[in-house]
Design a protein around this motif. Structure first.
Motif, PDB file in Angstrom:
ATOM      1  N   CYS A   1     -14.696   9.101  32.215  1.00  0.00           N
ATOM      2  CA  CYS A   1     -13.291   9.284  32.628  1.00  0.00           C
ATOM      3  C   CYS A   1     -12.452   9.802  31.463  1.00  0.00           C
ATOM      4  O   CYS A   1     -11.365   9.294  31.185  1.00  0.00           O
ATOM      5  N   GLN A   2     -12.956  10.819  30.775  1.00  0.00           N
ATOM      6  CA  GLN A   2     -12.241  11.341  29.614  1.00  0.00           C
ATOM      7  C   GLN A   2     -10.852  11.850  30.010  1.00  0.00           C
ATOM      8  O   GLN A   2      -9.903  11.701  29.260  1.00  0.00           O
ATOM      9  N   GLY A   3     -10.721  12.413  31.187  1.00  0.00           N
ATOM     10  CA  GLY A   3      -9.416  12.888  31.649  1.00  0.00           C
ATOM     11  C   GLY A   3      -8.394  11.770  31.721  1.00  0.00           C
ATOM     12  O   GLY A   3      -7.236  11.948  31.343  1.00  0.00           O
ATOM     13  N   LEU A   4      -8.812  10.608  32.210  1.00  0.00           N
ATOM     14  CA  LEU A   4      -7.926   9.454  32.282  1.00  0.00           C
ATOM     15  C   LEU A   4      -7.568   8.958  30.886  1.00  0.00           C
ATOM     16  O   LEU A   4      -6.411   8.639  30.605  1.00  0.00           O
ATOM     17  N   VAL A   5      -8.556   8.904  30.001  1.00  0.00           N
ATOM     18  CA  VAL A   5      -8.313   8.481  28.621  1.00  0.00           C
ATOM     19  C   VAL A   5      -7.285   9.403  27.972  1.00  0.00           C
ATOM     20  O   VAL A   5      -6.323   8.946  27.350  1.00  0.00           O
ATOM     21  N   VAL A   6      -7.466  10.691  28.147  1.00  0.00           N
ATOM     22  CA  VAL A   6      -6.560  11.678  27.566  1.00  0.00           C
ATOM     23  C   VAL A   6      -5.153  11.503  28.123  1.00  0.00           C
ATOM     24  O   VAL A   6      -4.164  11.531  27.395  1.00  0.00           O
ATOM     25  N   ARG A   7      -5.052  11.305  29.425  1.00  0.00           N
ATOM     26  CA  ARG A   7      -3.742  11.129  30.062  1.00  0.00           C
ATOM     27  C   ARG A   7      -3.041   9.875  29.553  1.00  0.00           C
ATOM     28  O   ARG A   7      -1.849   9.878  29.266  1.00  0.00           O
ATOM     29  N   LEU A   8      -3.797   8.787  29.429  1.00  0.00           N
ATOM     30  CA  LEU A   8      -3.225   7.544  28.907  1.00  0.00           C
ATOM     31  C   LEU A   8      -2.738   7.714  27.472  1.00  0.00           C
ATOM     32  O   LEU A   8      -1.652   7.254  27.117  1.00  0.00           O
ATOM     33  N   ILE A   9      -3.531   8.377  26.660  1.00  0.00           N
ATOM     34  CA  ILE A   9      -3.145   8.606  25.269  1.00  0.00           C
ATOM     35  C   ILE A   9      -1.885   9.465  25.200  1.00  0.00           C
ATOM     36  O   ILE A   9      -0.936   9.148  24.479  1.00  0.00           O
ATOM     37  N   GLN A  10      -1.856  10.549  25.955  1.00  0.00           N
ATOM     38  CA  GLN A  10      -0.696  11.444  25.920  1.00  0.00           C
ATOM     39  C   GLN A  10       0.563  10.726  26.418  1.00  0.00           C
ATOM     40  O   GLN A  10       1.625  10.838  25.810  1.00  0.00           O
ATOM     41  N   ASP A  11       0.449   9.979  27.512  1.00  0.00           N
ATOM     42  CA  ASP A  11       1.604   9.236  28.019  1.00  0.00           C
ATOM     43  C   ASP A  11       2.087   8.209  27.005  1.00  0.00           C
ATOM     44  O   ASP A  11       3.292   8.036  26.797  1.00  0.00           O
TER      45      ASP A  11
ATOM     46  N   THR B   1      -0.145  10.088  13.700  1.00  0.00           N
ATOM     47  CA  THR B   1      -1.209  10.713  12.909  1.00  0.00           C
ATOM     48  C   THR B   1      -2.562  10.152  13.328  1.00  0.00           C
ATOM     49  O   THR B   1      -3.526  10.900  13.517  1.00  0.00           O
ATOM     50  N   GLY B   2      -2.636   8.850  13.510  1.00  0.00           N
ATOM     51  CA  GLY B   2      -3.874   8.219  13.973  1.00  0.00           C
ATOM     52  C   GLY B   2      -4.281   8.697  15.353  1.00  0.00           C
ATOM     53  O   GLY B   2      -5.461   8.935  15.614  1.00  0.00           O
ATOM     54  N   THR B   3      -3.307   8.869  16.219  1.00  0.00           N
ATOM     55  CA  THR B   3      -3.595   9.352  17.570  1.00  0.00           C
ATOM     56  C   THR B   3      -4.094  10.778  17.534  1.00  0.00           C
ATOM     57  O   THR B   3      -4.991  11.150  18.288  1.00  0.00           O
ATOM     58  N   LEU B   4      -3.519  11.573  16.660  1.00  0.00           N
ATOM     59  CA  LEU B   4      -3.969  12.957  16.514  1.00  0.00           C
ATOM     60  C   LEU B   4      -5.426  13.001  16.057  1.00  0.00           C
ATOM     61  O   LEU B   4      -6.228  13.784  16.578  1.00  0.00           O
ATOM     62  N   ILE B   5      -5.786  12.138  15.136  1.00  0.00           N
ATOM     63  CA  ILE B   5      -7.182  12.042  14.698  1.00  0.00           C
ATOM     64  C   ILE B   5      -8.064  11.594  15.866  1.00  0.00           C
ATOM     65  O   ILE B   5      -9.139  12.144  16.097  1.00  0.00           O
ATOM     66  N   LEU B   6      -7.583  10.625  16.626  1.00  0.00           N
ATOM     67  CA  LEU B   6      -8.344  10.127  17.777  1.00  0.00           C
ATOM     68  C   LEU B   6      -8.611  11.232  18.789  1.00  0.00           C
ATOM     69  O   LEU B   6      -9.756  11.419  19.211  1.00  0.00           O
ATOM     70  N   VAL B   7      -7.585  11.988  19.183  1.00  0.00           N
ATOM     71  CA  VAL B   7      -7.804  13.009  20.214  1.00  0.00           C
ATOM     72  C   VAL B   7      -8.692  14.138  19.713  1.00  0.00           C
ATOM     73  O   VAL B   7      -9.417  14.746  20.496  1.00  0.00           O
ATOM     74  N   ASN B   8      -8.669  14.376  18.414  1.00  0.00           N
ATOM     75  CA  ASN B   8      -9.554  15.401  17.877  1.00  0.00           C
ATOM     76  C   ASN B   8     -10.983  14.892  17.719  1.00  0.00           C
ATOM     77  O   ASN B   8     -11.898  15.674  17.493  1.00  0.00           O
ATOM     78  N   SER B   9     -11.171  13.585  17.865  1.00  0.00           N
ATOM     79  CA  SER B   9     -12.503  12.985  17.789  1.00  0.00           C
ATOM     80  C   SER B   9     -13.037  12.564  19.156  1.00  0.00           C
ATOM     81  O   SER B   9     -14.137  12.034  19.246  1.00  0.00           O
ATOM     82  N   LEU B  10     -12.265  12.801  20.197  1.00  0.00           N
ATOM     83  CA  LEU B  10     -12.645  12.311  21.524  1.00  0.00           C
ATOM     84  C   LEU B  10     -13.994  12.821  22.003  1.00  0.00           C
ATOM     85  O   LEU B  10     -14.746  12.075  22.624  1.00  0.00           O
ATOM     86  N   ASP B  11     -14.305  14.064  21.720  1.00  0.00           N
ATOM     87  CA  ASP B  11     -15.599  14.594  22.155  1.00  0.00           C
ATOM     88  C   ASP B  11     -16.746  13.846  21.488  1.00  0.00           C
ATOM     89  O   ASP B  11     -17.763  13.552  22.130  1.00  0.00           O
ATOM     90  N   ILE B  12     -16.563  13.492  20.228  1.00  0.00           N
ATOM     91  CA  ILE B  12     -17.588  12.735  19.508  1.00  0.00           C
ATOM     92  C   ILE B  12     -17.694  11.325  20.094  1.00  0.00           C
ATOM     93  O   ILE B  12     -18.794  10.808  20.313  1.00  0.00           O
ATOM     94  N   LEU B  13     -16.536  10.712  20.367  1.00  0.00           N
ATOM     95  CA  LEU B  13     -16.548   9.374  20.974  1.00  0.00           C
ATOM     96  C   LEU B  13     -17.210   9.393  22.347  1.00  0.00           C
ATOM     97  O   LEU B  13     -17.957   8.488  22.704  1.00  0.00           O
ATOM     98  N   ARG B  14     -16.916  10.439  23.104  1.00  0.00           N
ATOM     99  CA  ARG B  14     -17.511  10.553  24.444  1.00  0.00           C
ATOM    100  C   ARG B  14     -19.024  10.708  24.333  1.00  0.00           C
ATOM    101  O   ARG B  14     -19.786  10.078  25.075  1.00  0.00           O
ATOM    102  N   ALA B  15     -19.461  11.532  23.393  1.00  0.00           N
ATOM    103  CA  ALA B  15     -20.902  11.722  23.204  1.00  0.00           C
ATOM    104  C   ALA B  15     -21.561  10.410  22.781  1.00  0.00           C
ATOM    105  O   ALA B  15     -22.647  10.068  23.242  1.00  0.00           O
ATOM    106  N   ALA B  16     -20.882   9.645  21.926  1.00  0.00           N
ATOM    107  CA  ALA B  16     -21.426   8.361  21.480  1.00  0.00           C
ATOM    108  C   ALA B  16     -21.495   7.365  22.628  1.00  0.00           C
ATOM    109  O   ALA B  16     -22.397   6.530  22.685  1.00  0.00           O
TER     110      ALA B  16
END
Length: 139
Positions: A9-19, A112-127
């Motif tokens: 549910c990466q789309g939901l995670v992204v939406r929650l983070i952005q909101d 800044t932490g959130t920006l790092i998180l969203v740029n790492s989301l693909d890695i987190l999803r793969a993990a």
């Protein structure tokens, strides 16, 4: 978030983070939202007044504790204009906040932490889908 990523549910995670980012930024900048609006979108005074209009009391004033509301309205509209890229929205917001006088990003590291998180989301999803035992990771 790991559970949502495990359910793919990466789309939901992204939406929650952005909101979360938009709402917390609106609350954090509240009184200074007009300055941020100028930095992000060159918003006119008339447009800013229009964002504040629904939140004015009977005397035509926006209470200082309610100033986050027009800020949030602006940020939602602005983010939709940026497009579907959550990374672009958060990155542009970070840049806009950095351009402000006394930028809140100096003391408010969450973005800044959130920006790092969203740029790492693909890695987190793969993990999340990795069969590797996570106890083996070195920190």
């Amino acid at each position: 978030m790991m559970a949502l990523l495990k359910m793919d549910c990466q789309g939901l995670v992204v939406r929650l983070i952005q909101d979360f980012v938009l709402l917390t930024t609106a609350v954090e900048v509240a009184q200074r939202w007009r300055e941020l609006a100028e930095k992000l979108a060159k918003v006119s005074k008339r447009q800013m007044d229009a964002y504040e209009s629904p939140h004015r009391d009977r005397n035509g004033v926006v209470d200082s504790e309610a100033m986050w509301k027009p800020a949030y309205d602006f940020l939602l509209t602005w983010s939709h204009q940026i497009g579907d890229s959550y990374r672009d929205v958060i990155q542009e917001l970070h840049i806009g906040l950095d351009k402000m006088k006394n930028p809140i990003t100096k003391r408010w590291k969450h973005l800044t932490g959130t920006l790092i998180l969203v740029n790492s989301l693909d890695i987190l999803r793969a993990a999340a889908f990795s069969p590797v035992d996570h106890d083996d990771f070195v920190i």
